[in-house]
Design a protein around this motif. Structure first.
Motif, PDB file in Angstrom:
ATOM      1  N   VAL A  97       0.845  -1.192   0.000  1.00 53.09           N
ATOM      2  CA  VAL A  97       0.000   0.000   0.000  1.00 53.09           C
ATOM      3  C   VAL A  97       0.884   1.247   0.000  1.00 53.09           C
ATOM      4  O   VAL A  97       1.799   1.377   0.822  1.00 53.09           O
ATOM      5  N   THR A  98       0.646   2.160  -0.917  1.00 58.12           N
ATOM      6  CA  THR A  98       1.447   3.373  -1.012  1.00 58.12           C
ATOM      7  C   THR A  98       1.138   4.314   0.141  1.00 58.12           C
ATOM      8  O   THR A  98       0.065   4.232   0.768  1.00 58.12           O
ATOM      9  N   GLU A  99       2.064   5.220   0.426  1.00 66.40           N
ATOM     10  CA  GLU A  99       1.837   6.198   1.492  1.00 66.40           C
ATOM     11  C   GLU A  99       0.635   7.070   1.183  1.00 66.40           C
ATOM     12  O   GLU A  99      -0.123   7.458   2.092  1.00 66.40           O
ATOM     13  N   GLU A 100       0.438   7.380  -0.091  1.00 65.96           N
ATOM     14  CA  GLU A 100      -0.718   8.200  -0.470  1.00 65.96           C
ATOM     15  C   GLU A 100      -2.024   7.471  -0.167  1.00 65.96           C
ATOM     16  O   GLU A 100      -2.951   8.045   0.420  1.00 65.96           O
ATOM     17  N   ASP A 101      -2.101   6.189  -0.564  1.00 64.80           N
ATOM     18  CA  ASP A 101      -3.320   5.423  -0.317  1.00 64.80           C
ATOM     19  C   ASP A 101      -3.539   5.204   1.180  1.00 64.80           C
ATOM     20  O   ASP A 101      -4.678   5.221   1.659  1.00 64.80           O
ATOM     21  N   LEU A 102      -2.450   4.995   1.920  1.00 69.14           N
ATOM     22  CA  LEU A 102      -2.574   4.851   3.368  1.00 69.14           C
ATOM     23  C   LEU A 102      -3.131   6.128   3.982  1.00 69.14           C
ATOM     24  O   LEU A 102      -4.014   6.087   4.849  1.00 69.14           O
ATOM     25  N   GLY A 103      -2.636   7.268   3.516  1.00 69.75           N
ATOM     26  CA  GLY A 103      -3.123   8.543   4.027  1.00 69.75           C
ATOM     27  C   GLY A 103      -4.607   8.728   3.768  1.00 69.75           C
ATOM     28  O   GLY A 103      -5.354   9.187   4.655  1.00 69.75           O
ATOM     29  N   HIS A 104      -5.053   8.375   2.555  1.00 72.66           N
ATOM     30  CA  HIS A 104      -6.484   8.471   2.243  1.00 72.66           C
ATOM     31  C   HIS A 104      -7.292   7.567   3.172  1.00 72.66           C
ATOM     32  O   HIS A 104      -8.357   7.959   3.670  1.00 72.66           O
ATOM     33  N   ALA A 105      -6.792   6.346   3.408  1.00 71.28           N
ATOM     34  CA  ALA A 105      -7.511   5.389   4.251  1.00 71.28           C
ATOM     35  C   ALA A 105      -7.576   5.858   5.693  1.00 71.28           C
ATOM     36  O   ALA A 105      -8.606   5.690   6.365  1.00 71.28           O
ATOM     37  N   VAL A 106      -6.515   6.450   6.192  1.00 66.08           N
ATOM     38  CA  VAL A 106      -6.496   6.953   7.567  1.00 66.08           C
ATOM     39  C   VAL A 106      -7.507   8.081   7.735  1.00 66.08           C
ATOM     40  O   VAL A 106      -8.267   8.131   8.714  1.00 66.08           O
ATOM     41  N   ARG A 107      -7.549   8.990   6.775  1.00 65.33           N
ATOM     42  CA  ARG A 107      -8.502  10.101   6.864  1.00 65.33           C
ATOM     43  C   ARG A 107      -9.946   9.596   6.800  1.00 65.33           C
ATOM     44  O   ARG A 107     -10.830  10.131   7.483  1.00 65.33           O
ATOM     45  N   GLU A 108     -10.176   8.553   5.998  1.00 66.19           N
ATOM     46  CA  GLU A 108     -11.520   7.982   5.945  1.00 66.19           C
ATOM     47  C   GLU A 108     -11.859   7.307   7.278  1.00 66.19           C
ATOM     48  O   GLU A 108     -12.993   7.410   7.756  1.00 66.19           O
ATOM     49  N   MET A 109     -10.879   6.651   7.884  1.00 67.12           N
ATOM     50  CA  MET A 109     -11.115   6.038   9.196  1.00 67.12           C
ATOM     51  C   MET A 109     -11.434   7.109  10.240  1.00 67.12           C
ATOM     52  O   MET A 109     -12.348   6.940  11.065  1.00 67.12           O
ATOM     53  N   GLU A 110     -10.702   8.212  10.217  1.00 64.09           N
ATOM     54  CA  GLU A 110     -10.973   9.314  11.136  1.00 64.09           C
ATOM     55  C   GLU A 110     -12.401   9.824  10.964  1.00 64.09           C
ATOM     56  O   GLU A 110     -13.103  10.103  11.946  1.00 64.09           O
ATOM     57  N   ARG A 111     -12.840   9.922   9.709  1.00 57.29           N
ATOM     58  CA  ARG A 111     -14.193  10.398   9.435  1.00 57.29           C
ATOM     59  C   ARG A 111     -15.232   9.422   9.976  1.00 57.29           C
ATOM     60  O   ARG A 111     -16.214   9.815  10.619  1.00 57.29           O
ATOM     61  N   ARG A 112     -15.021   8.141   9.759  1.00 58.10           N
ATOM     62  CA  ARG A 112     -16.005   7.142  10.182  1.00 58.10           C
ATOM     63  C   ARG A 112     -16.135   7.076  11.697  1.00 58.10           C
ATOM     64  O   ARG A 112     -17.225   6.870  12.221  1.00 58.10           O
ATOM     65  N   LEU A 113     -15.009   7.232  12.379  1.00 54.72           N
ATOM     66  CA  LEU A 113     -15.046   7.142  13.833  1.00 54.72           C
ATOM     67  C   LEU A 113     -15.845   8.283  14.464  1.00 54.72           C
ATOM     68  O   LEU A 113     -16.241   8.197  15.629  1.00 54.72           O
ATOM     69  N   GLN A 114     -16.085   9.340  13.701  1.00 58.37           N
ATOM     70  CA  GLN A 114     -16.898  10.450  14.195  1.00 58.37           C
ATOM     71  C   GLN A 114     -18.391  10.168  14.047  1.00 58.37           C
ATOM     72  O   GLN A 114     -19.215  10.885  14.625  1.00 58.37           O
TER      73      GLN A 114
END
Length: 319
Positions: A204-221
């Motif tokens: 997984v690229t750093e860019e894709d990881l970053g997108h996934a982390v931000r989506e996880m942050e959004r979902r946890l809200q």
């Protein structure tokens, strides 16, 4: 706050501020409102006029973004849309709280009927694979071809690595897990999910990881995040126990659409050995096995999966 303010104004004031969903270049997002149900649909318009419609359905804990890598690879032959199932992605929970396989399948059918897009080339991963199997069996008029990537069909001997996910269905486990992991960062949660779903998480690229982390942050809200996860997991477990004509394997035998099955050799959630049983159940099906893929082959190996889908669709068009 004044008591004369409208209820929706008060609700808006106390609702959590959630960041917007990511939309990749060339994609569009829209909301479809049906009685008791609102669905977010991500579209990748076809690059040619008159291309047949396609609908992509994600798995447990996923969203329509799971198809963003593969949809562009098929945009020259299908007019693609990916749906966020109720309670996932950017779709709010259903009014009736029904997260069963049948409930999700009914949402997909209602979407297709309301928009008169069927018959479509139908794709499903994991939970989405079980959902679209039920759709194809119940409404063959809505389906041109069926592509199943690691579909969550009943296994007699569930892999040990899949047990933690299945345990989410047990009452109280999700809240206990939430308490035990309350100090985990979104990145830790994302990396843990990738360890479980990717055959090679280091790819997984750093860019894709970053997108996934931000989506996880959004979902946890989202206040309903764990409710959607646990009740959908319970829906999978309940579907595993159904027998007779309502059993998923019996419904697989009733599917008429040409079917492509995709299984990964490193899948920790759906056993690779299920490929043989699925090939026997779906009449005239074709099989793609990817020895190094995990549970989300369309994200890890989008080109290989898209090529197999292209061959299925081309053969359907010629026939």
């Amino acid at each position: 706050m004044s008591s004369t303010e409208l209820p929706e104004t008060i609700a808006a004031a106390v609702a959590p501020k959630v960041s917007p969903v990511r939309v990749a270049d060339g994609e569009r997002l829209r909301s479809v409102t049906l009685p008791g149900l609102t669905l977010t649909v991500r579209s990748r318009p076809a690059s040619r006029t008159g291309a047949p419609p396609a609908l992509y359905v994600h798995g447990l804990g996923g969203s329509s973004q799971n198809w963003s890598a593969m949809m562009p690879l098929l945009a020259d032959i299908v007019d693609g849309e990916a749906v966020d199932l109720p309670g996932f992605g950017d779709s709010p929970p259903p009014d009736d709280g029904n997260y069963s396989i049948t409930g999700h399948a009914r949402a997909v059918i209602r979407l297709l009927d309301a928009e008169e897009r069927g018959p479509v080339h139908l794709f499903g991963n994991s939970l989405g694979g079980a959902v679209v199997t039920r759709v194809a069996a119940a409404r063959p008029d809505l389906v041109r071809t069926l592509t199943l990537i690691s579909p969550a069909l009943p296994e007699l001997r569930v892999q040990r690595t899949a047990l933690p996910t299945a345990l989410l269905a047990v009452p109280g486990v999700a809240s206990l897990f939430g308490r035990l992991t309350r100090d985990w960062t979104a990145e830790q949660r994302t990396r843990g999910a990738m360890e479980l779903t990717y055959g090679n998480p280091s790819s997984v690229t750093e860019e894709d990881l970053g997108h996934a982390v931000r989506e996880m942050e959004r979902r946890l809200q989202l206040p309903y995040f764990w409710d959607a996860m646990t009740n959908s997991a319970r829906g999978i477990v309940n579907a595993y126990t159904l027998g007779g004509q309502h059993g998923l394997w019996r419904q697989a035998e009733r599917v008429l659409a040409p079917t492509l099955l995709v299984y990964g050799g490193r899948d920790l959630l759906v056993s690779y050995r299920m490929a043989r049983r699925a090939s026997a159940a779906f009449r005239g099906s074709r099989l793609l096995t990817l020895p190094d893929a995990g549970h989300v082959a369309m994200m890890e190996y989008p080109r290989q999966v898209a090529q197999a889908c292209r061959e299925l669709i081309d053969d359907y068009d010629r026939s």
